[in-house]
Design a protein around this motif. Structure first.
Motif, PDB file in Angstrom:
ATOM      1  N   THR A  28       0.837  -1.210   0.000  1.00 45.14           N
ATOM      2  CA  THR A  28       0.000   0.000   0.000  1.00 45.14           C
ATOM      3  C   THR A  28       0.866   1.253   0.000  1.00 45.14           C
ATOM      4  N   ILE A  29       1.913   1.245   0.826  1.00 45.01           N
ATOM      5  CA  ILE A  29       2.775   2.427   0.914  1.00 45.01           C
ATOM      6  C   ILE A  29       3.581   2.611  -0.372  1.00 45.01           C
ATOM      7  N   VAL A  30       4.044   1.493  -0.953  1.00 46.62           N
ATOM      8  CA  VAL A  30       4.856   1.586  -2.175  1.00 46.62           C
ATOM      9  C   VAL A  30       4.069   2.233  -3.315  1.00 46.62           C
ATOM     10  N   THR A  31       2.774   1.921  -3.401  1.00 46.00           N
ATOM     11  CA  THR A  31       1.971   2.485  -4.494  1.00 46.00           C
ATOM     12  C   THR A  31       1.925   4.021  -4.449  1.00 46.00           C
ATOM     13  N   THR A  32       2.122   4.591  -3.252  1.00 49.37           N
ATOM     14  CA  THR A  32       2.066   6.056  -3.139  1.00 49.37           C
ATOM     15  C   THR A  32       3.319   6.717  -3.696  1.00 49.37           C
ATOM     16  N   PHE A  33       4.400   5.936  -3.875  1.00 49.00           N
ATOM     17  CA  PHE A  33       5.661   6.499  -4.385  1.00 49.00           C
ATOM     18  C   PHE A  33       5.872   6.215  -5.869  1.00 49.00           C
ATOM     19  N   THR A  34       4.916   5.560  -6.514  1.00 52.75           N
ATOM     20  CA  THR A  34       5.102   5.165  -7.918  1.00 52.75           C
ATOM     21  C   THR A  34       4.111   5.864  -8.846  1.00 52.75           C
ATOM     22  N   THR A  35       3.656   7.039  -8.471  1.00 54.40           N
ATOM     23  CA  THR A  35       2.714   7.768  -9.317  1.00 54.40           C
ATOM     24  C   THR A  35       3.469   8.535 -10.410  1.00 54.40           C
ATOM     25  N   PRO A  36       2.809   8.867 -11.513  1.00 46.57           N
ATOM     26  CA  PRO A  36       3.492   9.597 -12.612  1.00 46.57           C
ATOM     27  C   PRO A  36       4.018  10.968 -12.183  1.00 46.57           C
ATOM     28  N   GLY A  37       3.416  11.592 -11.186  1.00 45.35           N
ATOM     29  CA  GLY A  37       3.843  12.922 -10.770  1.00 45.35           C
ATOM     30  C   GLY A  37       5.124  12.954  -9.968  1.00 45.35           C
ATOM     31  N   GLY A  38       5.649  11.795  -9.559  1.00 46.36           N
ATOM     32  CA  GLY A  38       6.857  11.756  -8.748  1.00 46.36           C
ATOM     33  C   GLY A  38       6.613  11.011  -7.459  1.00 46.36           C
ATOM     34  N   PRO A  39       7.701  10.675  -6.758  1.00 44.08           N
ATOM     35  CA  PRO A  39       7.549   9.834  -5.564  1.00 44.08           C
ATOM     36  C   PRO A  39       6.781  10.499  -4.426  1.00 44.08           C
ATOM     37  N   PHE A  40       6.818  11.838  -4.336  1.00 42.11           N
ATOM     38  CA  PHE A  40       6.160  12.506  -3.209  1.00 42.11           C
ATOM     39  C   PHE A  40       4.975  13.367  -3.655  1.00 42.11           C
ATOM     40  N   ALA A  41       4.509  13.156  -4.886  1.00 39.92           N
ATOM     41  CA  ALA A  41       3.428  13.994  -5.419  1.00 39.92           C
ATOM     42  C   ALA A  41       2.136  13.807  -4.626  1.00 39.92           C
ATOM     43  N   THR A  42       1.849  12.553  -4.234  1.00 41.88           N
ATOM     44  CA  THR A  42       0.600  12.302  -3.503  1.00 41.88           C
ATOM     45  C   THR A  42       0.630  12.934  -2.109  1.00 41.88           C
ATOM     46  N   TYR A  43       1.812  12.937  -1.499  1.00 41.62           N
ATOM     47  CA  TYR A  43       1.925  13.535  -0.163  1.00 41.62           C
ATOM     48  C   TYR A  43       1.851  15.058  -0.253  1.00 41.62           C
ATOM     49  N   ALA A  44       2.448  15.608  -1.341  1.00 43.66           N
ATOM     50  CA  ALA A  44       2.334  17.058  -1.541  1.00 43.66           C
ATOM     51  C   ALA A  44       0.872  17.451  -1.747  1.00 43.66           C
ATOM     52  N   ALA A  45       0.131  16.604  -2.487  1.00 39.66           N
ATOM     53  CA  ALA A  45      -1.287  16.892  -2.712  1.00 39.66           C
ATOM     54  C   ALA A  45      -2.076  16.783  -1.408  1.00 39.66           C
ATOM     55  N   PHE A  46      -1.720  15.787  -0.585  1.00 41.93           N
ATOM     56  CA  PHE A  46      -2.441  15.605   0.682  1.00 41.93           C
ATOM     57  C   PHE A  46      -2.228  16.801   1.611  1.00 41.93           C
ATOM     58  N   PHE A  47      -0.963  17.152   1.840  1.00 35.05           N
ATOM     59  CA  PHE A  47      -0.686  18.232   2.786  1.00 35.05           C
ATOM     60  C   PHE A  47      -0.926  19.615   2.160  1.00 35.05           C
ATOM     61  N   GLY A  48      -1.102  19.658   0.839  1.00 35.26           N
ATOM     62  CA  GLY A  48      -1.442  20.920   0.191  1.00 35.26           C
ATOM     63  C   GLY A  48      -2.916  21.241   0.240  1.00 35.26           C
ATOM     64  N   SER A  49      -3.714  20.265   0.645  1.00 39.36           N
ATOM     65  CA  SER A  49      -5.161  20.458   0.728  1.00 39.36           C
ATOM     66  C   SER A  49      -5.543  20.912   2.142  1.00 39.36           C
ATOM     67  N   GLY A  50      -6.169  22.075   2.228  1.00 39.95           N
ATOM     68  CA  GLY A  50      -6.606  22.569   3.531  1.00 39.95           C
ATOM     69  C   GLY A  50      -7.643  21.666   4.172  1.00 39.95           C
ATOM     70  N   PHE A  51      -8.533  21.099   3.348  1.00 37.67           N
ATOM     71  CA  PHE A  51      -9.571  20.203   3.870  1.00 37.67           C
ATOM     72  C   PHE A  51      -8.949  18.955   4.494  1.00 37.67           C
ATOM     73  N   ARG A  52      -7.977  18.359   3.805  1.00 37.17           N
ATOM     74  CA  ARG A  52      -7.365  17.138   4.339  1.00 37.17           C
ATOM     75  C   ARG A  52      -6.518  17.425   5.574  1.00 37.17           C
ATOM     76  N   ARG A  53      -5.837  18.584   5.588  1.00 37.09           N
ATOM     77  CA  ARG A  53      -5.088  18.951   6.797  1.00 37.09           C
ATOM     78  C   ARG A  53      -6.044  19.143   7.975  1.00 37.09           C
ATOM     79  N   ALA A  54      -7.214  19.722   7.704  1.00 39.66           N
ATOM     80  CA  ALA A  54      -8.199  19.919   8.772  1.00 39.66           C
ATOM     81  C   ALA A  54      -8.707  18.580   9.294  1.00 39.66           C
ATOM     82  N   VAL A  55      -8.924  17.618   8.383  1.00 36.85           N
ATOM     83  CA  VAL A  55      -9.373  16.287   8.810  1.00 36.85           C
ATOM     84  C   VAL A  55      -8.294  15.613   9.657  1.00 36.85           C
ATOM     85  N   LEU A  56      -7.031  15.731   9.217  1.00 42.22           N
ATOM     86  CA  LEU A  56      -5.923  15.140   9.978  1.00 42.22           C
ATOM     87  C   LEU A  56      -5.821  15.777  11.365  1.00 42.22           C
TER      88      LEU A  56
END
Length: 274
Positions: A28-56
């Motif tokens: 599950t974790i490996v799949t988050t590092f193999t996206t076309p946008g780069g290894p940390f693109a999904t994490y940048a999208a997660f922490f770049g979202s105010g809604f998701r940061r609020a949920v966290l």
């Protein structure tokens, strides 16, 4: 030879844990590092979202609140149970763990009946003349915290009763014979020796609260969304499995970090290891 015999006996269970827990989590974790946008693109999208940061942030806030309240209630209850005579102790333990005999969903539905707009609590307050109209209790952060405290306090009690019972009576009697008041004995003998149990109970309650799904979904709804409900929504509603895997990875990392911090605190506060 005895050492190898122990490893041999433990190997089937270890293999099952690796195959059915460790490998799926790693995949599950490996799949988050193999996206076309780069290894940390999904994490940048997660922490770049105010809604998701609020949920966290809300999930951490609710989990910590549940842990602190469960610690206080659980410790006081476990202390009373551990000091009770044998027959009464059995009755109190059965009463404490009775909620565990029903499922999480059933217990959450019970709180729907209690906290609903026309529920038991609102009806009682209106009949007593304390309020004129029912007020909103469901789908609030308070409702989620109350239900989750009810959910996890039995675990805290079960953890602490054994720890408090293991404290030698000689230490309590020695403290009293040296002139210490009951409050001083409690603060300087009982409470420090109960720290390992408090930490174990806190870890169980925090991880359970942080990863909870059913209770936040039923009592919090969309207004009090937490990480578990957000992950379900991403996976089963929008079918964005990469985003759901990212949420799962963030939850795993935060859980491990907080458990490690609690273990470090336990080693620091435990007088037996000082």
């Amino acid at each position: 030879m005895k050492r190898f015999a122990g490893w041999t006996l433990a190997s089937p269970a270890t293999l099952l844990v690796v195959v059915f827990l460790v490998l799926p989590v790693l995949a599950t974790i490996v799949t988050t590092f193999t996206t076309p946008g780069g290894p940390f693109a999904t994490y940048a999208a997660f922490f770049g979202s105010g809604f998701r940061r609020a949920v966290l942030f809300r999930t951490i806030q609710v989990s910590l609140a549940v842990t602190v309240i469960a610690l206080v209630i659980g410790f006081l209850t476990a202390y009373v149970v551990s000091r009770a005579p044998g027959w009464l102790k059995s009755i109190l333990i059965i009463a404490a763990v009775f909620p565990l005999l029903t499922g999480v969903v059933v217990r959450s539905f019970a709180w729907l009946i209690i906290l609903g707009k026309n529920g038991i609590l609102n009806s009682t307050l209106i009949n007593l003349g304390l309020i004129a109209e029912p007020f909103q209790m469901l789908y609030t952060q308070g409702a989620v915290i109350v239900a989750m405290v009810y959910l996890f306090v039995p675990l805290m009690i079960l953890t602490l009763v054994g720890v408090l019972e293991s404290i030698p009576d000689d230490l309590i009697q020695a403290s009293s014979s040296l002139g210490a008041k009951p409050s001083a004995t409690f603060m300087q003998v009982t409470l420090p020796l109960a720290v390992p149990g408090l930490i174990v109970g806190a870890v169980l309650v925090f991880t359970g609260s942080f990863t909870s799904y059913a209770t936040p979904q039923l009592l919090g709804g969309e207004q009090v969304m937490m990480m578990g409900t957000l992950m379900y929504q991403q996976a089963m509603v929008t079918f964005d499995w990469v985003a759901a895997s990212t949420i799962a990875a963030v939850m795993v990392v935060i859980t491990i970090a907080i458990v490690a911090a609690m273990n470090a605190m336990a080693r620091r506060l435990n007088p037996m290891t000082a």
